[in-house]
Design a protein around this motif. Structure first.
Motif, short mmCIF file in Angstrom:
data_model
loop_
_atom_site.label_atom_id
_atom_site.label_comp_id
_atom_site.label_asym_id
_atom_site.label_seq_id
_atom_site.Cartn_x
_atom_site.Cartn_y
_atom_site.Cartn_z
N LEU A 21 -2.69 5.02 9.40
CA LEU A 21 -2.33 3.67 8.99
C LEU A 21 -3.22 2.62 9.65
N LYS A 22 -3.70 2.92 10.84
CA LYS A 22 -4.59 1.99 11.53
C LYS A 22 -5.94 1.92 10.84
N GLN A 23 -6.42 3.06 10.35
CA GLN A 23 -7.70 3.11 9.64
C GLN A 23 -7.47 3.85 8.31
N PRO A 24 -6.83 3.19 7.34
CA PRO A 24 -6.48 3.86 6.08
C PRO A 24 -7.71 4.31 5.30
N ARG A 25 -7.56 5.42 4.59
CA ARG A 25 -8.68 6.00 3.85
C ARG A 25 -9.06 5.18 2.63
N GLU A 26 -8.17 4.29 2.18
CA GLU A 26 -8.51 3.31 1.15
C GLU A 26 -7.59 2.11 1.35
N TYR A 27 -7.92 1.01 0.65
CA TYR A 27 -7.12 -0.19 0.85
C TYR A 27 -5.68 0.09 0.43
N PRO A 28 -4.71 -0.12 1.31
CA PRO A 28 -3.32 0.26 0.99
C PRO A 28 -2.69 -0.66 -0.04
N ASN A 29 -1.73 -0.12 -0.75
CA ASN A 29 -0.92 -0.90 -1.68
C ASN A 29 0.53 -0.48 -1.53
N ILE A 30 1.43 -1.41 -1.80
CA ILE A 30 2.88 -1.14 -1.74
C ILE A 30 3.49 -1.72 -3.01
N GLY A 31 4.07 -0.86 -3.83
CA GLY A 31 4.58 -1.28 -5.13
C GLY A 31 3.72 -0.69 -6.21
N ARG A 32 3.08 -1.58 -7.01
CA ARG A 32 2.13 -1.12 -8.02
C ARG A 32 0.77 -0.84 -7.38
N ARG A 33 -0.10 -0.20 -8.14
CA ARG A 33 -1.44 0.10 -7.63
C ARG A 33 -2.19 -1.17 -7.25
N GLU A 34 -1.96 -2.23 -8.01
CA GLU A 34 -2.68 -3.49 -7.76
C GLU A 34 -2.04 -4.36 -6.70
N ASP A 35 -0.89 -3.95 -6.15
CA ASP A 35 -0.18 -4.75 -5.15
C ASP A 35 -0.72 -4.42 -3.76
N LEU A 36 -1.88 -5.00 -3.45
CA LEU A 36 -2.55 -4.70 -2.19
C LEU A 36 -1.74 -5.21 -1.00
N ALA A 37 -1.82 -4.48 0.11
CA ALA A 37 -1.06 -4.81 1.32
C ALA A 37 -2.01 -4.97 2.49
#
Length: 259
Positions: free
Chosen positions: A126-142
């Protein structure tokens, strides 16, 4: 007991209520299944790793947006008068539908793996995620504003603790702060008062039956297995703990409500 604590910001997001269709309604905060799914994806877990989750936060407002919706039925042949898309002879309808978006979402999440040896691994993912995280839909970037490991401990309150405040008096309070609180915790504890956020609904908060994890169950021979969800009844609410109450909190002073 140790937990990974996430401080998260999202500009907008939809945490879909499963029974909403024509208008894709959103929960005020993501359900447990969404957070567990996000953790498993970023950690590249291929099977379920048991964990407890605590979710609290706030949102600024809600708005309605449009999105493109695709509908099809298994095996339905393409008909030019009915379908907009032809996929190898099968028909797909394309239309416009509405989605509810929560805006300016701030959250504090606690992830407590049952296997405490996984804490360091989940923290690193979580500190260094393998891609930009999202929560909800794919486009809901976190945006992960902060990721840390904290201790989960029992603490005795010397004064009332209101929603959005810390046990540490030096930290500023948060506005419109609420949490998913397991209903059994509220029913069995007379030292917690709770009220609805934004004063817009029920005086005692809003009840939800949230998904957490599922198991695959065979119900009919020669048919695919279906998902059977483990659900938890919670109240989405602002809260106040009374003086002399013993509560579960992290080492930063945030209350924790795990499921």
């Amino acid at each position: 007991m140790k937990a990974i604590k996430l401080s998260v910001y999202q500009e907008s997001a939809n945490y879909k209520v499963p029974v909403s269709h024509d208008f894709r309604e959103s929960y005020p905060l993501p359900p447990y299944s969404t957070i567990i799914g996000m953790v498993h994806y970023l950690c590249n877990f291929k099977k379920y790793h048991p964990m407890k989750v605590s979710i609290q936060g706030s949102y600024g407002s809600t708005l309605s947006d449009l999105y493109t919706e695709y509908e099809f039925k298994n095996g339905m042949k393409f008909e030019p008068s009915r379908h907009q898309i032809n996929v190898q002879g099968l028909g797909i309808s394309r239309g416009v539908a509405q989605v509810q978006l929560m805006t300016d979402v701030n959250m504090v999440l606690h992830i407590i793996p049952d296997d405490q040896t996984e804490v360091k691994y989940i923290f690193n993912c979580l500190k260094q995620p393998r891609e930009y995280p999202n929560i909800g839909r794919r486009e809901d970037l976190a945006v992960f504003k902060d990721v840390k490991v904290v201790d989960i401990i029992k603490q005795h309150l010397e004064e009332d603790l209101r929603s959005g405040k810390y046990l540490d008096k030096q930290k500023s309070a948060r506005k419109n702060w609420a949490a998913y609180i397991p209903i059994e915790l509220l029913e069995n504890n007379d030292d917690i008062f709770h009220t609805d956020t934004h004063d817009t609904s029920l005086a005692a908060g809003t009840k939800y039956n949230l998904n957490k994890v599922y198991s695959l169950v065979k119900t009919r021979k020669n048919k695919p297995a279906i998902r059977r969800w483990e659900r938890h009844e919670v109240v989405y609410t602002e809260f106040t703990f009374l003086e002399d109450t013993v509560i579960t909190a992290d080492s930063d002073g945030d209350a924790v409500f795990t499921v």
